[in-house]
Enzyme design. Structure first.
Site, PDB file in Angstrom:
ATOM      1  N   LYS A   1      17.518 -23.613  21.435  1.00  0.00           N
ATOM      2  CA  LYS A   1      18.234 -24.736  22.041  1.00  0.00           C
ATOM      3  C   LYS A   1      17.442 -26.032  21.837  1.00  0.00           C
ATOM      4  O   LYS A   1      16.252 -26.088  22.149  1.00  0.00           O
ATOM      5  CB  LYS A   1      18.462 -24.468  23.522  1.00  0.00           C
ATOM      6  CG  LYS A   1      19.287 -23.215  23.792  1.00  0.00           C
ATOM      7  CD  LYS A   1      19.346 -22.855  25.254  1.00  0.00           C
ATOM      8  CE  LYS A   1      17.985 -22.445  25.792  1.00  0.00           C
ATOM      9  NZ  LYS A   1      18.049 -21.904  27.158  1.00  0.00           N
TER      10      LYS A   1
ATOM     11  N   THR B   1      20.697 -31.833  34.915  1.00  0.00           N
ATOM     12  CA  THR B   1      20.588 -30.815  33.863  1.00  0.00           C
ATOM     13  C   THR B   1      19.859 -29.555  34.327  1.00  0.00           C
ATOM     14  O   THR B   1      19.604 -28.663  33.528  1.00  0.00           O
ATOM     15  CB  THR B   1      19.841 -31.393  32.651  1.00  0.00           C
ATOM     16  OG1 THR B   1      18.534 -31.838  33.065  1.00  0.00           O
ATOM     17  CG2 THR B   1      20.601 -32.563  32.042  1.00  0.00           C
TER      18      THR B   1
ATOM     19  N   GLY C   1      19.201 -26.061  35.337  1.00  0.00           N
ATOM     20  CA  GLY C   1      19.935 -24.804  35.224  1.00  0.00           C
ATOM     21  C   GLY C   1      20.804 -24.674  33.990  1.00  0.00           C
ATOM     22  O   GLY C   1      21.551 -23.707  33.864  1.00  0.00           O
ATOM     23  N   THR C   2      20.685 -25.619  33.045  1.00  0.00           N
ATOM     24  CA  THR C   2      21.524 -25.523  31.849  1.00  0.00           C
ATOM     25  C   THR C   2      21.211 -24.277  31.028  1.00  0.00           C
ATOM     26  O   THR C   2      22.114 -23.633  30.499  1.00  0.00           O
ATOM     27  CB  THR C   2      21.363 -26.775  30.967  1.00  0.00           C
ATOM     28  OG1 THR C   2      19.973 -27.039  30.767  1.00  0.00           O
ATOM     29  CG2 THR C   2      22.007 -27.987  31.616  1.00  0.00           C
ATOM     30  N   GLY C   3      19.935 -23.951  30.919  1.00  0.00           N
ATOM     31  CA  GLY C   3      19.560 -22.775  30.133  1.00  0.00           C
ATOM     32  C   GLY C   3      20.065 -21.483  30.743  1.00  0.00           C
ATOM     33  O   GLY C   3      20.612 -20.613  30.042  1.00  0.00           O
ATOM     34  N   CYS C   4      19.890 -21.347  32.061  1.00  0.00           N
ATOM     35  CA  CYS C   4      20.395 -20.163  32.758  1.00  0.00           C
ATOM     36  C   CYS C   4      21.904 -20.049  32.587  1.00  0.00           C
ATOM     37  O   CYS C   4      22.453 -18.970  32.329  1.00  0.00           O
ATOM     38  CB  CYS C   4      20.070 -20.244  34.248  1.00  0.00           C
ATOM     39  SG  CYS C   4      18.319 -20.400  34.653  1.00  0.00           S
TER      40      CYS C   4
END
Length: 503
Positions: free
Chosen positions: A182, A215, A217-220
């Site tokens: 990412k 932003t 928690g975007t990865g989770c």
């Protein structure tokens, strides 16, 4: 009714830490799965005290209790996909690996959570070796950000898209079947670039960069939404694209929310927190099943039979059309916009998406659900930049190369054809059933077949037996008829009668 009651519910199990601020961790995972329409159970690996300012404390859950939670859920609840997030120690990683061998699932999604958005360490350094040696070889996809990818590769610097491509290939060598690096934190990038590697090709996925503090928690969320799509049966590439589109939409909706006083705020997964109604909240994400009976209007045919555009659209929906495309090559822009708005008022209460053919300006002005463009029209990636992540974009394709480009440009589906000769387009080269099959086999997107299709041949089209062929697009077979609703019912009946194994 009994069979309906026993239908399997798609189920994701998240194995991750708890975020007391509810922006990331298991809280974000559960909200993401809920937004995707998938059940989500949870195994808590650690309790964290955190908010929008940062992480104030971590309380690890003992590995024997993590094991007990895993056994409790996996032994009973028919989990389809496991999503692994924060695993704070090598022992917990080993517990998870052991549980997955005892209770196999369809897929494992690994989000290697090691550092929070605010820079706080969430996993012990000793965890890294166990991750690489035991967990990654079990993973169907791993989704590191730049910092996590660097950590997995011993601290190498990742500053360019070329670096990301190299990192994806190196991480793939550690054992996962797919890698998504990412690039949200990539410096000097005007858009959000991720790199997806499937072991054969690297694909650059471009999306809108949403400027917002929210932003956390975007990865989770991205990893959990991928898991949810896999639980529903989506192919990996489609799951990744759908998840990326969802995160962009949620960030757009939430960019002005104020929750907390820190630098990283949470976002609203369900897109319902604002007082006013959002255009994103009104429209669900693109569902490929809506391509089943794709009705393309024709102004000349409507005039021939004395049908207004609204009467034609209403009749098509009444007969079972699942998506409408407005095509009018002669209308003035003002008239086209008004016609589109009138048709949207008919389609939206019925849950039927309405797209505009070619005209991105008309789609914008009328707030249509999206646009369909041809190879000589505006490129899909430009249409996406104008319409935003919440709209549907389709692209006409005749070749596998064009289908590949449509996917890379961020389209939602492709229209392949003409399959058979047709009178609605002059000098339209046909691809035949073999050409349709070749494009479908290559395409990473859902496909709708178009061109000369009607009641006499739509069954043969659907019986080419490729899973991403979702339906047929028709013009004359619907609109060059006195009773549009009757013809729509006839076509829909034939399409629904095709065995699922042939679709």
């Amino acid at each position: 009714m009994a069979a309906e009651a026993r239908r399997k519910v798609p189920h994701v199990l998240t194995v991750a830490g708890s975020d007391s601020g509810a922006g990331a961790g298991i809280q974000a995972d559960i909200k993401a799965c809920a937004a995707a329409g998938v059940y989500c159970s949870s195994v808590v690996t650690a309790l964290t005290a955190q908010n929008t300012v940062g992480v104030q404390g971590i309380h690890p859950v003992p590995e024997d209790f993590v094991a007990e939670q895993l056994r409790s859920v996996l032994s009973d609840m028919e989990v389809d996909v496991v999503k692994a997030g924060m695993l704070h120690s090598g022992s917990v990683v080993e517990v998870l690996c052991s549980s997955l061998k005892e209770f196999p699932v369809r897929a494992l999604v690994v989000d290697p959570v090691m550092v929070s958005t605010s820079g706080d360490m969430l996993s012990a350094p000793s965890t890294l070796a166990v991750y690489c040696n035991k967990l990654l070889p079990l993973a169907d996809i791993v989704t590191p950000n730049l910092k996590e990818a660097s950590a997995l590769l011993g601290g190498c610097s990742l500053k360019t898209v070329a670096d990301m491509r190299s990192a994806a290939k190196l991480i793939h060598n550690l054992g996962p079947r797919n890698v998504l690096v990412k690039g949200g934190d990539l410096a000097d990038s005007s858009d959000a670039v991720d790199v997806f590697y499937d072991g054969e090709e690297c694909h650059e996925l471009h999306g809108s960069r949403v400027i917002t503090r929210n932003t956390h928690g975007t990865g989770c969320t991205l990893a959990s939404y991928i898991a949810a799509e896999l639980a529903k049966g989506s192919p990996m590439m489609q799951a990744v694209q759908t998840a990326k589109s969802f995160v962009e939409s949620a960030l757009c909706y939430s960019k002005d929310l104020i929750i907390g006083n820190g630098l990283q705020g949470p976002f609203d997964h369900l897109m319902k927190l604002k007082n006013h109604v959002s255009s994103f909240a009104q429209k669900p994400l693109f569902n490929p099943d809506c391509l089943l009976l794709y009705a393309v209007t024709d102004s000349g045919m409507n005039k021939k039979w004395g049908h207004s555009i609204t009467d034609a659209v209403k009749a098509a929906i009444e007969g079972g059309a699942t998506i409408i495309q407005l095509r009018d090559k002669e209308a003035e822009t003002r008239d086209f916009v008004e016609a589109a708005r009138s048709c949207i008022a008919i389609c939206r209460p019925c849950g039927v998406p309405l797209l505009v053919n070619d005209r991105v300006d008309v789609a914008l002005a009328s707030d249509a659900d999206g646009v369909h463009v041809g190879q000589s029209d505006m490129p899909a990636h430009l249409a996406r930049s104008l319409l935003g992540p919440g709209k549907i974009i389709g692209v006409s394709c005749k070749t596998p190369a064009q289908a590949e480009q449509a996917w890379a440009d961020g389209a939602n589906y492709i229209g392949c054809g003409g399959v058979f000769p047709t009178n609605t387009k002059a000098n339209n080269l046909t691809v035949g059933l073999d050409g349709l099959r070749a494009v479908c086999m290559t395409s990473k997107l859902p496909v709708v077949a178009i061109g000369g299709i009607g009641p006499g041949n739509c069954r043969s089209v659907m019986e080419i037996s490729v899973p991403n062929l979702k339906g047929v697009a028709v013009v004359s077979a619907l609109f060059d008829r006195e009773c549009i609703a009757t013809e729509a019912r006839r076509l829909r009946s034939i399409l629904l009668d095709v065995p699922l194994t042939a679709q």
